[in-house]
Design an enzyme around this catalytic site. Structure first.
Site, PDB file in Angstrom:
ATOM      1  N   GLU A 265     -22.403 -13.907  18.753  1.00  0.00           N
ATOM      2  CA  GLU A 265     -22.100 -15.338  18.890  1.00  0.00           C
ATOM      3  C   GLU A 265     -21.083 -15.514  20.012  1.00  0.00           C
ATOM      4  O   GLU A 265     -19.993 -16.040  19.821  1.00  0.00           O
ATOM      5  CB  GLU A 265     -21.596 -15.936  17.576  1.00  0.00           C
TER       6      GLU A 265
ATOM      7  N   GLU B 152     -18.515 -18.502  28.703  1.00  0.00           N
ATOM      8  CA  GLU B 152     -17.615 -17.471  28.176  1.00  0.00           C
ATOM      9  C   GLU B 152     -18.187 -16.069  28.419  1.00  0.00           C
ATOM     10  O   GLU B 152     -17.938 -15.149  27.651  1.00  0.00           O
ATOM     11  CB  GLU B 152     -17.363 -17.711  26.683  1.00  0.00           C
TER      12      GLU B 152
ATOM     13  N   TYR C 162     -10.394 -18.147  14.817  1.00  0.00           N
ATOM     14  CA  TYR C 162     -11.520 -17.625  14.033  1.00  0.00           C
ATOM     15  C   TYR C 162     -11.786 -18.487  12.801  1.00  0.00           C
ATOM     16  O   TYR C 162     -12.943 -18.743  12.437  1.00  0.00           O
ATOM     17  CB  TYR C 162     -11.228 -16.186  13.594  1.00  0.00           C
TER      18      TYR C 162
END
Length: 476
Positions: free
Chosen positions: A342, A351, A230
């Site tokens: 996102e 993804e 992250y």
């Protein structure tokens, strides 16, 4: 009369012979040009064959000696993707500027700069061809404290100190032999080209450690990402500036100025991570003075802790509701005006962004806005020896069929990229079908020479919200 009639016939024969000779010369010149191109291409092809016969041994590299005339940029770029170790730069290719100093032509300057950017050594060869006055001699440096103390001690004892003895004490030479070296003007010019390079941006410095490094694609739907991952995402300042600009424009379109004080917009961030999109959305609302209620939906328990700490530190308890659930299972108390996410991978849909957003689409009002609203993937054939050797080292077929996330650096595109798949959100058509198939044909101009296809490079372009905004660092 017969003689006059014969003379024009002889002139016509001579003209025909001249035309035949001219055609033969034109044919020979064109064949010579073709053979020169073929030989030029063969040099690269010979190297590829040699490298393949040596089984891509990592101890084998190539050095290119530059001539006065350089091939096309497309022919040069092929070598960048090879294990190019050095450029041999003879002094004979240098020109002479108005002051009599050596200089390179524009194509040579661009090639040397390209070598500097890719970490390729530039080696000067040959004898100096420019007579440049040597730099003036520099005065000797002052003695070091140790040398001064030694000289004072010798003086106190009555001993005489020799200049050479003092020089031996110094940790450096008094005179710099490089000041008058015959190759120094060439070296200084290369230093000048190096200093002219554009400084790496903050984003480029961040990505430098990831250049030509194989990374397995993330699976955020299946796995909970680590905090370090992250943190890497959040360093992308450009991306979040674009998201903030998109939310700002969406709020202006949703709520007119006369209703700014009475209407509260509901915004949901699905896959909130550690909260950068929450922060960007609230910042956009503050800029346009619109009321905003945010739902941060995140299934990762570790990320929830960071979001809670961010909300507490900024005092956003009355603006942000944290939902520790999967976006596909959560039952909201109200529907969203704006849905922000996102979830895009390096190829756009790799993804499972379409599947996730299709499952979260039920959270959005019929007239709601999705940010991003569309994204398109692109594909291009490339040659990259370094990445090919890295995959080849695994010695199995599975790794050759695995898509990797890579910051490409030493590579060459063999053809222009082409569109592959496009997804739009929200997609209200039922039933939803995300299956895609496409056949692409890539063309390579003959003038670009032969190339080795090692794989395909994929990327995507996303439209966060329709329009372009100059206040963002890039178009949204």
């Amino acid at each position: 009369a017969a003689a006059q009639h014969k003379q024009p016939e002889e002139q016509q024969q001579q003209q025909q012979q001249q035309q035949v000779v001219a055609q033969e010369e034109q044919t020979s010149s064109s064949s010579a040009a073709h053979s020169s191109i073929s030989s030029q291409n063969d040099l690269f092809e010979y190297w590829c064959k040699l490298y393949a016969l040596c089984e891509h041994n990592t101890l084998l590299g190539v050095a290119l000696e530059l001539g006065t005339n350089l091939p096309s940029s497309s022919a040069i770029n092929r070598w960048i993707a090879q294990p190019l170790k050095a450029l041999l730069l003879p002094t004979s290719v240098f020109l002479t500027n108005k002051r009599g100093y050596p200089a390179l032509s524009k194509p040579h300057q661009e090639l040397v700069s390209l070598a500097f950017k890719h970490g390729i050594q530039v080696v000067l060869t040959g004898e100096p061809c420019h007579k440049v006055a040597p730099a003036p001699a520099q005065p000797p440096p002052p003695p070091t404290p140790a040398a001064a103390a030694a000289a004072a001690a010798d003086g106190d004892s009555g001993a005489t100190t020799d200049a050479a003895q003092v020089g031996n004490v110094l940790p450096f030479a008094i005179t710099d032999p490089g000041e008058s070296h015959v190759m120094r003007p060439y070296w200084e010019y290369l230093c000048y080209l190096f200093r002219r390079l554009d400084a790496n941006s903050q984003q480029e410095q961040l990505e430098a450690s990831y250049r030509d490094y194989l990374q397995a694609p993330l699976q955020p739907l299946q796995d909970n990402l680590e905090s370090q991952t992250y943190e890497t995402f959040e360093k992308d300042v450009t991306k979040y500036a674009c998201y903030q600009a998109a939310v700002r424009k969406a709020l202006l379109d949703k709520v007119p100025d006369e209703k700014a004080d009475s209407v509260t917009t509901t915004l949901m961030v699905v896959g909130a991570g550690r909260g950068p999109l929450v922060r960007a959305s609230l910042a956009a609302a503050a800029e346009v003075k619109r009321k905003l209620r945010v739902y941060a939906v995140e299934k990762n328990p570790a990320a929830i802790v960071h979001i809670q700490a961010m909300v507490d530190s900024h005092g956003w308890q009355d603006k942000v509701s944290i939902i520790a659930q999967d976006m596909r299972e959560w039952q909201p108390p109200e529907l969203a005006d704006i849905l922000v996410s996102e979830l895009l991978g390096s190829f756009g849909d790799n993804e499972l962004s379409p599947e996730c957003l299709d499952g979260a689409q039920r959270l959005l009002k019929p007239d709601g806005i999705s940010i991003p609203c569309s994204y398109t993937s692109f594909l291009a054939p490339i040659t990259t020896t370094k990445l090919y050797d890295a995959v080849k080292a695994y010695k199995d077929l599975e790794h050759f069929e695995t898509p990797y996330v890579v910051k490409l650096h030493r590579y060459c595109a063999l053809s222009a990229p082409q569109e592959v798949f496009t997804f739009t959100h929200p997609d209200w058509e039922q039933p939803t079908d995300n299956s895609r198939a496409v056949t692409l044909r890539f063309l390579r101009p003959e003038a670009d020479g032969v190339g080795v296809l090692h794989g395909f490079a994929g990327y995507f372009e996303s439209v966060l919200y329709p329009g372009r905004f100059p206040e963002a660092s890039q178009g949204v």
